[in-house]
Each structure stands twice: as structure tokens, then as C-alpha cells.
Write a protein that holds these residues in place. Structure first.
Motif, short mmCIF file in Angstrom:
data_model
loop_
_atom_site.label_atom_id
_atom_site.label_comp_id
_atom_site.label_asym_id
_atom_site.label_seq_id
_atom_site.Cartn_x
_atom_site.Cartn_y
_atom_site.Cartn_z
N ALA A 220 16.05 -47.21 7.50
CA ALA A 220 15.22 -45.85 7.14
C ALA A 220 16.18 -45.83 6.17
CB ALA A 220 15.22 -44.89 7.74
N THR A 221 15.68 -45.28 4.77
CA THR A 221 15.91 -45.32 3.64
C THR A 221 15.98 -43.97 3.46
OG1 THR A 221 15.30 -46.19 2.11
CG2 THR A 221 17.93 -47.62 3.62
N ALA A 222 17.23 -42.93 2.23
CA ALA A 222 16.69 -41.45 1.53
C ALA A 222 17.65 -41.55 0.57
CB ALA A 222 16.46 -40.72 2.33
N PHE A 223 17.20 -40.50 -0.50
CA PHE A 223 17.53 -40.81 -1.49
C PHE A 223 18.58 -41.78 -2.47
CE2 PHE A 223 18.47 -37.22 1.52
CZ PHE A 223 17.28 -36.19 0.87
N ASN A 224 17.04 -43.32 -2.68
CA ASN A 224 17.58 -44.28 -3.37
C ASN A 224 18.67 -45.13 -2.28
OD1 ASN A 224 17.17 -45.99 -5.00
ND2 ASN A 224 18.63 -45.33 -6.70
N GLY A 225 18.49 -44.86 -1.08
CA GLY A 225 19.34 -45.39 -0.33
C GLY A 225 21.00 -45.58 0.15
N VAL A 226 21.14 -44.08 -0.23
CA VAL A 226 22.07 -43.42 0.00
C VAL A 226 22.93 -43.05 1.16
CG1 VAL A 226 23.42 -40.53 -0.43
CG2 VAL A 226 22.67 -41.96 -2.46
N LYS A 227 21.21 -41.89 1.57
CA LYS A 227 21.10 -42.33 3.46
C LYS A 227 20.53 -42.85 4.19
CE LYS A 227 19.95 -38.63 6.69
NZ LYS A 227 19.51 -37.29 7.30
N LEU B 11 8.38 -24.68 -9.11
CA LEU B 11 8.07 -24.08 -8.57
C LEU B 11 8.08 -24.10 -7.21
CD1 LEU B 11 4.76 -26.73 -9.57
CD2 LEU B 11 5.78 -24.02 -11.06
N THR B 12 6.93 -22.97 -6.47
CA THR B 12 7.27 -22.65 -4.66
C THR B 12 7.32 -23.68 -3.85
OG1 THR B 12 6.53 -20.32 -5.27
CG2 THR B 12 6.69 -20.51 -3.01
N ARG B 13 7.55 -24.17 -3.16
CA ARG B 13 7.59 -25.25 -2.12
C ARG B 13 6.20 -24.85 -1.47
NH1 ARG B 13 7.79 -26.72 3.19
NH2 ARG B 13 8.23 -29.04 3.56
N GLY B 14 4.49 -25.33 -1.39
CA GLY B 14 3.70 -25.14 -0.78
C GLY B 14 2.59 -24.93 -1.90
N GLN B 15 2.62 -24.64 -3.03
CA GLN B 15 1.60 -24.17 -3.83
C GLN B 15 0.37 -25.44 -3.54
OE1 GLN B 15 3.03 -23.19 -7.59
NE2 GLN B 15 1.07 -23.34 -8.77
N ARG B 16 -0.26 -24.56 -3.78
CA ARG B 16 -1.82 -25.66 -3.31
C ARG B 16 -2.45 -25.76 -5.71
NH1 ARG B 16 -3.58 -26.93 1.60
NH2 ARG B 16 -1.53 -25.87 3.01
N PHE B 17 -2.79 -27.02 -6.15
CA PHE B 17 -2.77 -26.73 -6.95
C PHE B 17 -4.94 -27.19 -7.22
CE2 PHE B 17 1.06 -29.18 -7.16
CZ PHE B 17 1.76 -28.35 -7.32
N ASP B 18 -5.36 -26.43 -8.20
CA ASP B 18 -6.91 -27.38 -8.44
C ASP B 18 -6.97 -27.98 -8.40
OD1 ASP B 18 -6.37 -24.06 -8.08
OD2 ASP B 18 -6.90 -23.41 -10.86
N GLN B 19 -5.96 -29.11 -8.92
CA GLN B 19 -6.33 -30.47 -9.81
C GLN B 19 -5.01 -30.93 -9.34
OE1 GLN B 19 -8.90 -31.50 -11.87
NE2 GLN B 19 -10.18 -29.80 -11.58
N PRO B 20 -5.15 -31.62 -8.62
CA PRO B 20 -4.55 -33.33 -8.22
C PRO B 20 -3.02 -33.21 -9.77
CG PRO B 20 -6.51 -34.17 -8.14
CD PRO B 20 -6.31 -32.78 -8.79
N ILE B 21 -1.73 -33.33 -9.68
CA ILE B 21 -1.32 -33.65 -10.57
C ILE B 21 -0.89 -34.88 -10.42
CG2 ILE B 21 1.07 -33.60 -11.25
CD1 ILE B 21 1.05 -30.50 -10.44
N VAL B 22 -1.18 -36.24 -11.34
CA VAL B 22 -0.88 -38.15 -11.08
C VAL B 22 0.75 -37.83 -12.06
CG1 VAL B 22 -1.57 -39.66 -11.68
CG2 VAL B 22 -3.23 -38.24 -11.51
N GLU B 23 1.28 -38.59 -11.65
CA GLU B 23 3.19 -38.75 -12.11
C GLU B 23 3.25 -40.27 -11.89
OE1 GLU B 23 5.52 -34.44 -11.11
OE2 GLU B 23 6.23 -36.65 -9.85
N PHE B 24 3.93 -40.86 -13.11
CA PHE B 24 4.63 -41.80 -13.23
C PHE B 24 5.92 -42.39 -12.71
CE2 PHE B 24 0.72 -42.08 -15.93
CZ PHE B 24 0.29 -42.78 -14.96
N TYR B 25 6.33 -42.70 -12.01
CA TYR B 25 7.82 -43.45 -11.99
C TYR B 25 8.41 -44.46 -12.09
CZ TYR B 25 8.04 -38.71 -9.93
OH TYR B 25 7.95 -37.19 -9.31
N TYR B 26 9.14 -44.78 -13.60
CA TYR B 26 9.54 -46.16 -13.08
C TYR B 26 10.45 -47.06 -11.78
CZ TYR B 26 11.37 -50.29 -15.94
OH TYR B 26 12.95 -51.36 -15.95
N LYS B 27 9.80 -48.22 -11.63
CA LYS B 27 9.92 -48.35 -10.38
C LYS B 27 11.49 -49.29 -10.52
CE LYS B 27 8.53 -51.61 -6.56
NZ LYS B 27 9.39 -50.84 -5.27
N ASP B 28 11.99 -48.65 -10.31
CA ASP B 28 14.13 -49.50 -10.81
C ASP B 28 15.32 -48.27 -9.86
OD1 ASP B 28 16.38 -49.96 -12.03
OD2 ASP B 28 15.56 -50.76 -13.70
N ASP B 29 15.88 -49.23 -8.79
CA ASP B 29 16.56 -48.93 -8.07
C ASP B 29 17.95 -48.58 -8.96
OD1 ASP B 29 15.05 -48.89 -5.83
OD2 ASP B 29 16.03 -50.93 -4.88
#
Ligand code: C5P
Length: 237
Positions: free
Chosen positions: A32-39, A107-125
Motif C-alpha cells: 500500500a502506498t499513499a501521497f505519491n509513495g511517501v507513506k 470546498l466543504t467535504r461532502g458537498q454533492r455536485f449537481d453535475q459530475p466534475i471531470v479532471e485530468f492529471y498528468y501521470k508522472d510520479d
């Protein structure tokens, strides 16, 4: 099918070649790894749980007409997949505010969106998987405009099916990450895995997490959360 040499070892999986050039053999690890391998930790049973859950989800999506690289589950920790070249873009879909979105935009954790949000992240460790937009993808030549449109469309389609699937088992699908790859003919296929490692899953009654946040933030026993998801999905436990 014959298992051949190891092609790649990632944080959570080992990928082997087989005697068929278009088929790969995946072994899910307990790391198991988290925070880009820090944990980091080794959590016994995590590989089995993710393999089982991902196999169930890819099979259910296939029945809904969503093709992925998944061919079949071979054992508790192994599955066969179609060989694809991974597009280095992580596509994240969010239905409820949590995680990095809350941190970034306040934003407030748990806030429900009317429409889903799509995001892109560059896969680069090395760069820590930075957020990117369609202009960045174009300039970097990571995918064509048509492919980006198709990634977004497929991600939203997967979201619709997963929301329904999890609703049936009293789980809210908060957000998730997808990866896609190109097969030998250049066709874009859903790839990687869909599991509690890559989704945020909250109990719809209690709000309890059944996902990797249990490990990321030391909120509880990861294996128990994943077992709950597998059992509710009707898989073996
Ligand atoms: O951390 P963040 O809030 O951006 O994560 C959004 C979703 O994408 C979460 O479900 C998380 O588990 C998943 N994710 C992932 N792999 C990453 C980054 C995020 O599976 N490298």
C-alpha cells in the motif's frame, strides 16, 4: 496460457508477458502506498481484495457494454488483461467534494455536485501527478482532441454505471480515477483497475469510508473496509 517474464512492477501490481503477445498477466500486490509513495506499508490480503473487486466491477461494466482491458480473473490475486499502451493521463470523476479538491479549492467535504466534475492529471510520479487541462494535453501531445473527448465521455458513462451499482449496495460513489490505454489497433480501452484503491466509497447511511483513505489518514482497518465492499458486491470474502 503461459506466464513469461516480468514486464513491469508498479506500486500495486506486477505485469508479466504471456505466450500471446496481445495478452498480459497481472499480479496484484499487498503493498500500500499513499501521497505519491511517501507513506508505505504491506497490508496482507489487499492484493486479493483489489483483484477480486476490480474483476467484479470490470465484468459488470462489460455487461453494460463498457469494454476494458480485463479478460478474466485467474486466481485470488491474478487476472489476464489485453495489452494496451497506457495513456499518461489520470481521469478523475467527482460526484461529492473530498480529497485534493477540498484542499485545493476550499470546498466543504461532502458537498454533492449537481453535475459530475471531470479532471485530468498528468501521470508522472516525479512531478507528483499534477492537475492538467485539455490545452496542456494538446501541447504535450499526450492524446488527440478526439481521444480527450472520448476519455471524458467514457469516464462519465462509467460514472453513471458505478453510481447505480454502488447505490444498490448502500454506498455513495464520491470520486474515482480511471486510466485508459491504446490497444494494438490504436483503439482506446478502459484499463488499470477500479477498486477501493482508486475510488472513494462512503457508506450511504453512516458516511464511513470503505476505501484507501482508511490507510491514507489512518482512519481504520483498510482490509475490513475493502472486505465490506467485496461482500456487498456479492463477491467472495
Ligand atoms: O486525491 P484526490 O482527491 O485527487 O483523488 C481523487 C480520486 O482519485 C480518489 O478516489 C483517489 O483514490 C483517486 N486517485 C487514484 N490515484 C491517484 C490519484 C487519485 O486512484 N494517483
Amino acid at each position: 496460457m503461459e506466464k513469461r517474464g516480468c514486464l513491469y512492477e508498479g506500486k500495486a501490481k506486477r505485469i508479466y508477458e504471456t505466450d500471446k503477445p496481445e495478452v498480459l498477466w497481472v499480479e496484484y500486490k499487498d503493498d500500500a502506498t499513499a501521497f505519491n509513495g511517501v507513506k508505505k506499508d504491506v497490508l496482507t490480503g489487499k492484493g486479493r481484495l483489489n483483484n477480486e473487486i476490480s474483476s467484479v466491477i470490470f465484468s459488470l461494466l462489460a455487461r453494460e457494454g463498457i469494454k476494458s482491458h480485463f479478460i478474466e480473473r485467474l486466481s485470488e490475486t491474478e487476472q489476464l488483461i489485453r495489452k494496451v499502451t497506457i495513456i499518461p493521463i489520470e481521469v478523475v470523476v467527482r460526484n461529492i467534494a473530498a480529497g485534493s479538491l477540498v484542499k485545493r479549492l476550499g470546498l466543504t467535504r461532502g458537498q454533492r455536485f449537481d453535475q459530475p466534475i471531470v479532471e485530468f492529471y498528468y501521470k508522472d510520479d516525479e512531478l507528483g501527478d499534477p492537475l492538467m487541462n485539455e490545452e496542456h494535453i494538446r501541447v504535450m501531445g499526450l492524446a488527440t482532441e478526439d481521444e480527450v473527448a472520448s476519455l471524458k465521455e467514457k469516464a462519465l458513462e462509467v460514472n453513471e454505471h458505478l453510481i447505480e451499482l454502488f447505490k444498490k449496495i448502500d454506498v455513495d460513489l464520491v470520486d474515482f480515477k480511471l486510466e485508459f490505454g491504446r490497444d494494438i489497433s490504436g483503439k482506446v480501452l478502459l484499463a488499470d483497475e477500479i477498486s477501493p484503491d482508486t475510488c472513494r466509497l462512503w457508506d450511504s447511511k453512516t458516511g464511513d469510508s470503505f476505501d484507501k483513505d482508511l490507510f491514507r489518514f489512518g482512519q481504520g482497518n483498510l482490509q475490513e473496509g475493502y472486505e465490506t465492499i467485496l461482500a456487498r458486491l456479492g463477491g467472495k470474502s
